[in-house]
Design a protein around this motif. Structure first.
Motif, PDB file in Angstrom:
ATOM      1  N   GLU A 171       0.776  -1.176  -0.054  1.00 60.91           N
ATOM      2  CA  GLU A 171       0.169   0.083   0.061  1.00 60.91           C
ATOM      3  C   GLU A 171       0.973   1.175   0.000  1.00 60.91           C
ATOM      4  N   LEU A 172       0.398   2.414  -0.541  1.00 64.70           N
ATOM      5  CA  LEU A 172       0.706   3.825  -0.637  1.00 64.70           C
ATOM      6  C   LEU A 172      -0.189   4.638   0.048  1.00 64.70           C
ATOM      7  N   ILE A 173       0.577   5.402   1.208  1.00 63.79           N
ATOM      8  CA  ILE A 173      -0.456   6.422   1.800  1.00 63.79           C
ATOM      9  C   ILE A 173      -0.040   7.867   0.993  1.00 63.79           C
ATOM     10  N   THR A 174      -1.031   8.426   0.946  1.00 65.42           N
ATOM     11  CA  THR A 174      -0.719   9.782   0.281  1.00 65.42           C
ATOM     12  C   THR A 174      -1.688  10.884   1.009  1.00 65.42           C
ATOM     13  N   ASN A 175      -1.181  12.076   0.825  1.00 63.73           N
ATOM     14  CA  ASN A 175      -2.260  13.498   1.271  1.00 63.73           C
ATOM     15  C   ASN A 175      -2.882  13.748   0.131  1.00 63.73           C
ATOM     16  N   VAL A 176      -2.710  12.996  -1.048  1.00 64.79           N
ATOM     17  CA  VAL A 176      -3.861  13.724  -2.021  1.00 64.79           C
ATOM     18  C   VAL A 176      -4.995  12.933  -1.837  1.00 64.79           C
ATOM     19  N   ALA A 177      -6.024  13.719  -1.970  1.00 67.91           N
ATOM     20  CA  ALA A 177      -7.741  13.336  -1.845  1.00 67.91           C
ATOM     21  C   ALA A 177      -8.138  12.638  -3.264  1.00 67.91           C
ATOM     22  N   LEU A 178      -8.423  11.329  -3.442  1.00 68.43           N
ATOM     23  CA  LEU A 178      -8.766  10.664  -4.482  1.00 68.43           C
ATOM     24  C   LEU A 178     -10.221  10.064  -4.183  1.00 68.43           C
ATOM     25  N   PRO A 179     -10.807   9.574  -5.042  1.00 66.09           N
ATOM     26  CA  PRO A 179     -12.263   8.869  -5.043  1.00 66.09           C
ATOM     27  C   PRO A 179     -11.810   7.461  -4.280  1.00 66.09           C
ATOM     28  N   VAL A 180     -12.480   6.968  -3.306  1.00 66.31           N
ATOM     29  CA  VAL A 180     -12.527   5.611  -2.915  1.00 66.31           C
ATOM     30  C   VAL A 180     -13.235   4.565  -3.535  1.00 66.31           C
ATOM     31  N   ASP A 181     -12.792   3.533  -3.503  1.00 62.93           N
ATOM     32  CA  ASP A 181     -13.687   2.121  -3.987  1.00 62.93           C
ATOM     33  C   ASP A 181     -14.454   1.556  -2.869  1.00 62.93           C
ATOM     34  N   GLN A 182     -15.467   0.819  -3.192  1.00 64.82           N
ATOM     35  CA  GLN A 182     -16.271   0.223  -1.930  1.00 64.82           C
ATOM     36  C   GLN A 182     -15.656  -1.036  -1.526  1.00 64.82           C
TER      37      GLN A 182
END
Length: 381
Positions: A171-182
């Motif tokens: 996994e990769l954590i980022t401070n960029v807001a991206l749409p999430v999956d369900q």
């Protein structure tokens, strides 16, 4: 560029670089996981290899300030070995679990994640990113579950409809807001095959593992293997696949997408006797590229000795006698003594008695006594 557009580009790029599945999750606290980890610690079900700080394991914000999104990746690995050599009398073989076939997956996934990091930074130069694989603070499985890679199964693995549980996760954590999956619905249902098949009862119940009983963990320990698990080990040198191989969701799942994950049969299923006397240099040269080598040769040698006893391989007795008399490591001497008693034969009682006269280590002496007892029982029967 909007978050949705960036996500589309990341997904497209992930396919270009050979990532088999990718999912996006929020970086909120893993509250449910926190409670499960606390219970695991209270019950002493932890292996000791995990990050001890539960806060770090469940709060992405502690790992990356301003964490907003976690990107989960999965790479499918093979479940079947081409041209697997047979284990025959006099040439018995051990086995490494599927997760240790081919090149060490930690390196493979880190390289993929590094490419993803560079891609994101190219698109958003001010972005912050932090990647991890397996040994990081976060739970790969908890992230993958939240990101919709698959569901968290009763065998404590993530199962995806496409690849079953034969997947490496990172996994990769980022401070960029991206749409999430369900997240995906749990599809284990009433099936309990993995729990029922676990050789040591380490799967206490669906989704709960007592790591201290798990053969995958036990093969990595460096001390004497507890008596009650020696018979259960079989010819396993590293890891255990039972809870995966019995899973109906894994039936017919076998993927050969990545050349570097293809097993060398002589490494993944090596002859046992040569392992007894292999040098450190030769061990690193032959096995150093696989994940199962990370604890060094001692656990592998101990497990090889137990496997030879499992096969009752009389051709290995001369080598085992040599180890019992001369190896400087108590665990190897003692396990060899136990194995000699298990295999038996004309030399067993005499050599075990000789060793007992000289042995100064109490734990080794105890193993010699176990060996002598087995030999006597064989003579009586």
């Amino acid at each position: 560029m909007t978050g949705a557009q960036l996500k589309e580009e990341i997904v497209a790029y992930s396919k270009e670089i050979g990532i088999d599945k990718i999912g996006f999750a929020n970086a909120d606290v893993f509250a449910g996981l926190k409670e499960r980890l606390r219970l695991q610690q209270e019950l002493n079900y932890q292996s000791g290899f995990e990050e001890e700080d539960i806060e770090k394991r469940t709060k992405p914000e502690l790992l990356l300030s301003g964490a907003s999104t976690i990107i989960s990746i999965a790479l499918a690995y093979p479940s079947k070995m081409k041209n697997a050599p047979r284990s025959i009398k006099g040439e018995r073989r051990g086995i490494f679990c599927r997760a240790s076939w081919g090149r060490d997956y930690h390196h493979i996934l880190r390289e993929k994640l590094a490419l993803l990091e560079a891609f994101i930074l190219e698109k958003v130069p001010a972005a912050q990113v932090k990647s991890m694989v397996d040994t990081g603070e976060l739970s790969d499985r908890a992230v993958a579950e939240r990101a919709g890679i698959g569901w968290s199964a009763k065998n404590c693995a993530i199962i995806s409809p496409e690849f079953g549980s034969y997947m490496y996760l990172g996994e990769l954590i980022t401070n960029v807001a991206l749409p999430v999956d369900q997240p995906m619905e749990d599809q284990c249902g009433t099936c309990n095959k993995c729990v029922d098949a676990c050789p040591t009862g380490a799967l206490v119940q669906g989704g709960q593992l007592d790591s201290n009983k798990c053969i995958a963990f036990l093969t990595q320990t460096k001390g004497f293997l507890p008596d009650q698990y020696r018979e259960k080990l079989g010819n396993r040198l590293y890891g255990c696949d039972t809870c995966q191989t019995v899973c109906p969701e894994n039936k017919g799942k076998d993927f050969h997408h990545h050349d570097e994950m293809e097993p060398d049969p002589e490494i993944a299923k090596p002859l046992l006797k040569p392992l007894l006397t292999i040098s450190n240099r030769d061990f690193k040269e032959k096995f150093g590229q696989v994940s199962g080598s990370w604890r060094g040769k001692k656990p592998i040698q101990r497990n090889a000795i137990i496997a030879l006893a499992h096969f009752k391989d009389e051709s290995a007795v001369p080598d085992l006698i040599q180890l019992m008399h001369t190896d400087p490591r108590p665990v190897i001497r003692g396990t060899a003594a136990w194995a000699i008693g298990k295999i038996g034969g004309d030399q067993a009682a005499l050599e075990l008695s000789k060793a007992k006269e000289r042995e100064k280590d109490d734990l080794v002496a105890l193993e010699i006594d176990k060996g002598l007892k087995m030999v006597r029982n064989q003579e009586i029967s």
